[in-house]
Design a protein around this motif. Structure first.
Motif, PDB file in Angstrom:
ATOM      1  N   THR A 265       0.850  -1.191   0.000  1.00 52.84           N
ATOM      2  CA  THR A 265       0.000   0.000   0.000  1.00 52.84           C
ATOM      3  C   THR A 265       0.885   1.241   0.000  1.00 52.84           C
ATOM      4  OG1 THR A 265      -1.728  -1.135   1.241  1.00 52.84           O
ATOM      5  CG2 THR A 265      -1.763   1.267   1.281  1.00 52.84           C
ATOM      6  N   VAL A 266       1.008   1.883  -1.169  1.00 50.56           N
ATOM      7  CA  VAL A 266       1.810   3.109  -1.211  1.00 50.56           C
ATOM      8  C   VAL A 266       1.057   4.281  -1.831  1.00 50.56           C
ATOM      9  CG1 VAL A 266       4.015   1.926  -1.172  1.00 50.56           C
ATOM     10  CG2 VAL A 266       2.941   2.407  -3.362  1.00 50.56           C
ATOM     11  N   ARG A 267      -0.152   4.004  -2.358  1.00 51.17           N
ATOM     12  CA  ARG A 267      -0.988   5.067  -2.903  1.00 51.17           C
ATOM     13  C   ARG A 267      -0.342   5.778  -4.086  1.00 51.17           C
ATOM     14  NH1 ARG A 267      -5.897   5.502  -1.938  1.00 51.17           N
ATOM     15  NH2 ARG A 267      -6.014   7.738  -1.564  1.00 51.17           N
ATOM     16  N   GLY A 268       0.116   4.999  -5.043  1.00 46.48           N
ATOM     17  CA  GLY A 268       0.529   5.561  -6.328  1.00 46.48           C
ATOM     18  C   GLY A 268       1.596   6.624  -6.237  1.00 46.48           C
ATOM     19  N   LEU A 269       1.508   7.593  -7.126  1.00 49.11           N
ATOM     20  CA  LEU A 269       2.510   8.644  -7.173  1.00 49.11           C
ATOM     21  C   LEU A 269       2.046   9.866  -6.406  1.00 49.11           C
ATOM     22  CD1 LEU A 269       3.466   8.539 -10.941  1.00 49.11           C
ATOM     23  CD2 LEU A 269       4.864   7.806  -9.015  1.00 49.11           C
ATOM     24  N   ALA A 270       0.959   9.720  -5.689  1.00 46.57           N
ATOM     25  CA  ALA A 270       0.333  10.888  -5.084  1.00 46.57           C
ATOM     26  C   ALA A 270       1.269  11.605  -4.127  1.00 46.57           C
ATOM     27  CB  ALA A 270      -0.942  10.481  -4.383  1.00 46.57           C
ATOM     28  N   TYR A 271       0.709  12.577  -3.456  1.00 46.61           N
ATOM     29  CA  TYR A 271       1.494  13.552  -2.716  1.00 46.61           C
ATOM     30  C   TYR A 271       1.762  13.147  -1.276  1.00 46.61           C
ATOM     31  CZ  TYR A 271      -3.480  14.292  -2.245  1.00 46.61           C
ATOM     32  OH  TYR A 271      -4.814  14.097  -2.073  1.00 46.61           O
ATOM     33  N   TYR A 272       1.627  11.886  -0.968  1.00 48.22           N
ATOM     34  CA  TYR A 272       1.757  11.483   0.427  1.00 48.22           C
ATOM     35  C   TYR A 272       3.203  11.500   0.911  1.00 48.22           C
ATOM     36  CZ  TYR A 272      -3.081  10.202  -0.040  1.00 48.22           C
ATOM     37  OH  TYR A 272      -4.417  10.257  -0.264  1.00 48.22           O
ATOM     38  N   THR A 273       3.359  11.856   2.176  1.00 46.08           N
ATOM     39  CA  THR A 273       4.710  12.008   2.708  1.00 46.08           C
ATOM     40  C   THR A 273       4.988  11.119   3.912  1.00 46.08           C
ATOM     41  OG1 THR A 273       3.937  13.833   4.100  1.00 46.08           O
ATOM     42  CG2 THR A 273       4.921  14.401   1.974  1.00 46.08           C
ATOM     43  N   GLY A 274       3.992  10.506   4.470  1.00 46.23           N
ATOM     44  CA  GLY A 274       4.214   9.715   5.684  1.00 46.23           C
ATOM     45  C   GLY A 274       3.365   8.478   5.676  1.00 46.23           C
ATOM     46  N   ILE A 275       2.497   8.383   6.681  1.00 47.00           N
ATOM     47  CA  ILE A 275       1.617   7.228   6.760  1.00 47.00           C
ATOM     48  C   ILE A 275       0.653   7.238   5.561  1.00 47.00           C
ATOM     49  CG2 ILE A 275      -0.175   8.393   8.114  1.00 47.00           C
ATOM     50  CD1 ILE A 275      -0.437   5.776   9.761  1.00 47.00           C
ATOM     51  N   VAL A 276       0.416   6.067   5.018  1.00 44.14           N
ATOM     52  CA  VAL A 276      -0.627   5.902   3.995  1.00 44.14           C
ATOM     53  C   VAL A 276      -1.481   4.706   4.399  1.00 44.14           C
ATOM     54  CG1 VAL A 276       0.526   6.954   2.008  1.00 44.14           C
ATOM     55  CG2 VAL A 276       0.973   4.562   2.569  1.00 44.14           C
ATOM     56  N   PHE A 277      -2.748   4.729   4.000  1.00 44.76           N
ATOM     57  CA  PHE A 277      -3.624   3.625   4.402  1.00 44.76           C
ATOM     58  C   PHE A 277      -4.778   3.475   3.434  1.00 44.76           C
ATOM     59  CE2 PHE A 277      -6.762   6.637   5.806  1.00 44.76           C
ATOM     60  CZ  PHE A 277      -6.018   7.709   6.294  1.00 44.76           C
ATOM     61  N   GLU A 278      -5.296   2.253   3.386  1.00 43.03           N
ATOM     62  CA  GLU A 278      -6.468   1.986   2.575  1.00 43.03           C
ATOM     63  C   GLU A 278      -7.339   0.958   3.279  1.00 43.03           C
ATOM     64  OE1 GLU A 278      -5.916   2.376  -2.081  1.00 43.03           O
ATOM     65  OE2 GLU A 278      -4.278   1.213  -1.231  1.00 43.03           O
ATOM     66  N   GLY A 279      -8.647   1.151   3.204  1.00 49.83           N
ATOM     67  CA  GLY A 279      -9.589   0.190   3.781  1.00 49.83           C
ATOM     68  C   GLY A 279     -10.107  -0.732   2.689  1.00 49.83           C
ATOM     69  N   PHE A 280     -10.065  -2.040   2.960  1.00 47.53           N
ATOM     70  CA  PHE A 280     -10.575  -3.017   1.994  1.00 47.53           C
ATOM     71  C   PHE A 280     -11.568  -3.955   2.669  1.00 47.53           C
ATOM     72  CE2 PHE A 280      -6.815  -1.751  -0.284  1.00 47.53           C
ATOM     73  CZ  PHE A 280      -7.178  -1.886  -1.611  1.00 47.53           C
ATOM     74  N   ASP A 281     -12.480  -4.497   1.874  1.00 48.93           N
ATOM     75  CA  ASP A 281     -13.327  -5.530   2.427  1.00 48.93           C
ATOM     76  C   ASP A 281     -12.478  -6.773   2.675  1.00 48.93           C
ATOM     77  OD1 ASP A 281     -13.399  -5.684  -0.602  1.00 48.93           O
ATOM     78  OD2 ASP A 281     -14.204  -7.642  -0.081  1.00 48.93           O
ATOM     79  N   ARG A 282     -12.853  -7.533   3.683  1.00 46.35           N
ATOM     80  CA  ARG A 282     -12.046  -8.672   4.115  1.00 46.35           C
ATOM     81  C   ARG A 282     -11.798  -9.697   3.022  1.00 46.35           C
ATOM     82  NH1 ARG A 282     -11.815  -9.502   9.865  1.00 46.35           N
ATOM     83  NH2 ARG A 282      -9.962  -8.274  10.297  1.00 46.35           N
ATOM     84  N   GLU A 283     -12.810  -9.906   2.188  1.00 44.76           N
ATOM     85  CA  GLU A 283     -12.677 -10.943   1.167  1.00 44.76           C
ATOM     86  C   GLU A 283     -11.967 -10.446  -0.096  1.00 44.76           C
ATOM     87  OE1 GLU A 283     -16.879 -12.269   1.192  1.00 44.76           O
ATOM     88  OE2 GLU A 283     -16.426 -11.873   3.299  1.00 44.76           O
ATOM     89  N   GLY A 284     -11.667  -9.165  -0.130  1.00 42.40           N
ATOM     90  CA  GLY A 284     -10.946  -8.642  -1.283  1.00 42.40           C
ATOM     91  C   GLY A 284     -11.746  -8.639  -2.569  1.00 42.40           C
TER      92      GLY A 284
END
Length: 421
Positions: A265-284
């Motif tokens: 989980t790195v969130r593409g090329l976006a502007y993030y500088t620290g923690i990144v996160f994404e919520g997913f359903d358990r079964e994917g």
RNA sequence: GCCGGGUUGGGGUAGGGGAUAUCCUUGGGGACUGUGGAUCCCCGGACCCGGGUUCAAUUCCCGGACCCGGCCCCA
């Protein structure tokens, strides 16, 4: 027949009521976390998005020239407008906690969970670089999902871009941006291609394979730390690791157990500088339910002011996919709605009077306006989504009490108007 | 922008080179005039669009639109 535009959606009452209930739960949770509502235009200068994302975004926006020859666009994302508002008001006491639920547009091919117009809850904290703010942001996203009945149905994948950059540097990457983009696509590409791309930016093949093995899975934060330190010799990441561990600890201690460390989980090329996160359903089964992270540099692009920021966005489309799948796409409010049926001419006159009286007390009600047929009136009451009927005929007029029937149970009782509600 | 699969009343469907296009449901009207959320009767309403083949196309062929899903991209 006039057709609606491709990728756009209509909402009829049965779905709109559910959606409004969801938004109202989002607002309620945002409020208890100290976020205040804002709003901004649906049209903005295209330039604002160019500053943030570069020219390629042009192909994915609904943009055009207005009559004053300005290049404008329907907003494709929420953050730039929010940051624009933030830097405009230099007097705002920080930290600032803002949320909103705007409509957003993107001109791309519709697919599951992606439409050309959607609504997205956004919440951001500005002027607070603390890990507690990171935890609050994730905590709010999780609290919303929990309040929608999704507790246990999702997991949050967390990563720290600083740590990933340390790892990449330590194994010889000469193009960290590109390698992060490669890692972002880890689950969509063949392993050989991933390795090849990593090698082409200066990483030894052995190390690239090692990285793939690490990036493949999710871990507890302790497992992740151990692997990172033992296998990648990442230099001094004590502070970063300490911070993310503390963030995990806060969340777990406060009831959010479904949080994992996920290096892909790195969130593409976006502007993030620290923690990144994404919520997913358990079964994917679906795309991400929400995503966000810390972006401390964005405000500088707009104003020259460095204002640390952390936030997330949660779109309505994937959320609907998941809630439907879990059988949660339904009304949960249990308000009473009365259908008032006059059984004769006097009763019908009275039914209108009763309706207006009840509404003065904010009781939801409608007087039946059809024919004298009681059977049809009752059928209407059920089909039109009322929960109760009020019958008014000669008996009711004589003794001043109305017959109130619970349509779900069939229970019936005689009540005075002031008792109804 | 690209790839695959679809498209028959409002919803769900049957069918098929020629006939009044099937069934369920929904919608409208009526009967039964205070316990009946039924029942019965009647009525609306569809072959996605354009071109081609053919004596004849809703049916076959080509193109487009839209829907579903995937790719690219990701805000």
């Amino acid at each position: 027949m006039i057709e609606k535009l491709k990728g756009f959606r209509d909402f009829y009452p049965e779905d709109m009521e559910i959606r409004e209930e969801i938004f109202s739960k989002m607002r309620k949770k945002a409020k208890v976390f100290g976020f205040r509502p804002i709003d901004y235009p649906s049209l903005e200068l295209l330039e604002m998005f160019r500053i943030k994302s570069g020219d390629e975004i042009l192909s994915q926006t609904y943009s055009f020239k207005d009559r004053g020859d300005r290049e404008i666009t329907l907003i494709p994302e929420a953050t730039p407008s929010t940051v624009r508002m933030l830097v405009t008001r230099k007097d705002l006491p920080r930290p600032v906690r803002w949320y909103n639920i705007p409509k957003l547009w993107r001109y791309e091919e519709p697919q599951s969970g992606r439409t050309r117009e959607h609504m997205q809850m956004n919440a951001d904290i500005f002027g607070d670089d603390s890990l507690e703010a990171d935890a609050d942001t994730i905590g709010l996203a999780c609290s919303i999902l929990d309040s929608l009945g999704l507790r246990g149905s999702y997991e949050v994948r967390v990563n720290e871009r600083g740590i990933m950059e340390h790892i990449l540097k330590s194994i010889g990457s000469k193009d960290i941006k590109n390698d992060l983009a490669t890692i972002d696509r880890f689950h969509k590409m063949k392993r050989e291609d991933i390795v090849e791309r990593l090698v082409s930016s200066g990483i030894e093949e052995q190390k690239a394979i090692l990285l793939c093995e690490f990036v493949e899975k999710s871990y507890t934060i302790e497992e992740a730390e151990q692997i990172i330190v033992q296998k990648f010799n990442p230099g001094n990441i004590t502070d970063l690791m300490g911070r993310i561990k503390e963030t995990f600890r806060i969340l777990k201690e406060n009831g959010f157990e479904n949080i994992v460390y996920n290096p892909s989980t790195v969130r593409g090329l976006a502007y993030y500088t620290g923690i990144v996160f994404e919520g997913f359903d358990r079964e994917g089964k679906f795309r991400s339910i929400f995503g966000g992270g810390r972006y401390n540099n964005l405000s500088a692009l707009f104003s020259g002011m460095e204002i640390p920021a952390v936030g997330f966005g949660m779109g309505d489309a994937v959320l609907e996919n998941l809630m439907r799948e879990k059988g949660l796409w339904k009304n949960t409010e249990n308000e009473r709605r009365y259908y008032i049926i006059g059984l004769d001419e006097k009763g019908r006159e009275e039914s209108v009077r009763v309706a207006f009286r009840l509404r003065q007390r904010d009781v939801q009600c409608v007087a039946h306006s059809g024919g004298k047929n009681l059977s049809n009136a009752l059928k209407n009451a059920t089909k039109l989504n009322f929960t109760h009927t009020i019958l008014i005929g000669k008996n009711e007029m004589d003794n001043g009490k109305y017959t109130v029937r619970d349509l779900a149970s069939g229970d019936q009782k005689s009540m005075e108007m002031d008792q109804i509600g």
